[in-house]
Design an enzyme around this catalytic site. Structure first.
Site, PDB file in Angstrom:
ATOM      1  N   SER A 172      -0.834 -15.014   5.357  1.00 29.46           N
ATOM      2  CA  SER A 172      -1.001 -15.659   6.640  1.00 29.46           C
ATOM      3  C   SER A 172      -0.264 -14.948   7.657  1.00 29.46           C
ATOM      4  O   SER A 172      -0.614 -15.300   8.936  1.00 29.46           O
ATOM      5  CB  SER A 172      -0.733 -17.172   6.301  1.00 29.46           C
ATOM      6  OG  SER A 172       0.699 -17.371   6.263  1.00 29.46           O
TER       7      SER A 172
ATOM      8  N   GLY B 178      -2.412 -17.861   2.147  1.00 30.30           N
ATOM      9  CA  GLY B 178      -2.210 -18.359   0.973  1.00 30.30           C
ATOM     10  C   GLY B 178      -1.861 -17.383   0.019  1.00 30.30           C
ATOM     11  O   GLY B 178      -1.670 -17.645  -1.298  1.00 30.30           O
TER      12      GLY B 178
ATOM     13  N   ASN C 296       4.225 -15.920  -0.386  1.00 29.38           N
ATOM     14  CA  ASN C 296       3.964 -17.236  -0.937  1.00 29.38           C
ATOM     15  C   ASN C 296       4.458 -17.186  -2.703  1.00 29.38           C
ATOM     16  O   ASN C 296       4.748 -18.351  -3.085  1.00 29.38           O
ATOM     17  CB  ASN C 296       2.285 -17.073  -0.842  1.00 29.38           C
ATOM     18  CG  ASN C 296       1.957 -17.449   0.388  1.00 29.38           C
ATOM     19  OD1 ASN C 296       2.167 -18.495   1.098  1.00 29.38           O
ATOM     20  ND2 ASN C 296       0.797 -16.600   1.020  1.00 29.38           N
TER      21      ASN C 296
ATOM     22  N   ASP D 163       5.509 -25.949  12.161  1.00 27.06           N
ATOM     23  CA  ASP D 163       5.485 -25.893  10.541  1.00 27.06           C
ATOM     24  C   ASP D 163       6.698 -24.916  10.367  1.00 27.06           C
ATOM     25  O   ASP D 163       7.330 -24.999   9.435  1.00 27.06           O
ATOM     26  CB  ASP D 163       4.104 -25.276   9.932  1.00 27.06           C
ATOM     27  CG  ASP D 163       4.080 -23.884  10.176  1.00 27.06           C
ATOM     28  OD1 ASP D 163       4.721 -23.076  11.029  1.00 27.06           O
ATOM     29  OD2 ASP D 163       3.070 -23.215   9.870  1.00 27.06           O
TER      30      ASP D 163
ATOM     31  N   HIS E 171       5.305 -20.365  10.545  1.00 30.13           N
ATOM     32  CA  HIS E 171       4.398 -19.228  10.831  1.00 30.13           C
ATOM     33  C   HIS E 171       4.810 -18.878  12.620  1.00 30.13           C
ATOM     34  O   HIS E 171       5.046 -19.859  13.219  1.00 30.13           O
ATOM     35  CB  HIS E 171       3.008 -19.374  11.000  1.00 30.13           C
ATOM     36  CG  HIS E 171       2.564 -19.707   9.589  1.00 30.13           C
ATOM     37  ND1 HIS E 171       2.721 -20.934   8.901  1.00 30.13           N
ATOM     38  CD2 HIS E 171       1.974 -18.822   8.538  1.00 30.13           C
ATOM     39  CE1 HIS E 171       1.875 -20.755   7.702  1.00 30.13           C
ATOM     40  NE2 HIS E 171       1.615 -19.413   7.482  1.00 30.13           N
TER      41      HIS E 171
END
Length: 233
Positions: A56, A93, A124, A205, A208
């Site tokens: 991502s 992801g 991840n 979040d 990112h």
């Protein structure tokens, strides 16, 4: 590699990462080139082709596609006088296992052999607590594929979040320097260096980068990319 993530960033990190990435728009998750990308490739036949292959952080989660890392990297390289096309092959992801499964397919789907591959996977794996030995095994398999195809690589690394524990962090953080050494590829040690933990550069979040954060990352990575386009290994 001594730099660590700020502790407060880690609160709820894994839940946010796994939940957020699963909601990524299809346009960010598409590994196959779009019609628009094919047309751009055709118009840039003489440009050097860079494949940005990652998760991502490459795909552009939470930002517009014209604000993503590959897009901004291409814009920066062109501003520096380079005739360059950066193809976004980031999938939100994505784990190293998923990357290994799609790497050959992605390379075969390109309009031509890339002049450089940016490889940025493993974050991840870390957030899910996967065995670092398996992550390293998968990354080595991908680097083997790229070496067999004689493709130059720039590796962008990741660091373990503090809540993963010191033992896990020691194993995970050792992966990227070892790969860079063994495969003799240039390494940008920590993709989020300079932005993680700073609200003005991160999305809500805390995982990112926002558009301003992407610009900071591009500013740090672009010189390494330029060096390796000018002097491919």
């Amino acid at each position: 590699m001594a730099r660590q993530w700020p502790t407060y960033v880690v609160c709820g990190l894994i839940v946010q990462m796994l939940a957020g990435c699963s909601d990524e728009p299809a346009s960010n998750n598409a590994a196959a080139p779009t019609v628009r990308e094919e047309r751009r490739a055709a118009s840039n036949a003489d440009a050097k082709l860079i494949l940005a292959f990652g998760d991502s952080l490459y795909a552009g989660y939470g930002v517009a596609q014209n604000e993503s890392f590959p897009h901004e990297l291409e814009k920066t390289l062109r501003a520096k006088g380079g005739a360059v096309e950066v193809r976004n092959a980031g999938v939100s992801g994505e784990t190293t296992q998923g990357g290994l499964q799609r790497l050959a397919f992605t390379l075969d789907g390109l309009p031509r052999k890339p002049d450089l591959v940016l490889l940025g996977l493993g974050g991840n794996d870390m957030l899910r607590g996967l065995d670092p030995a398996e992550s390293e095994k998968n990354l080595r398999a991908m680097l083997d594929i790229l070496a067999e195809r004689k493709l130059p690589v720039v590796l962008t690394g990741m660091l373990a979040a503090p809540n993963m524990g010191e033992a896990y962090a020691a194993r995970f953080n050792a992966i990227y320097p070892a790969l860079a050494r063994d495969y003799r590829v240039p390494l940008y040690p920590f993709f989020l260096d300079g932005v993680i933990g700073d609200p003005k550069y991160m999305q809500p979040d805390s995982i990112h980068p926002n558009p301003a954060g992407v610009d900071v990352i591009v500013g740090k990575v672009a010189p390494l990319v330029l060096d390796n386009l000018a002097s491919p290994k």
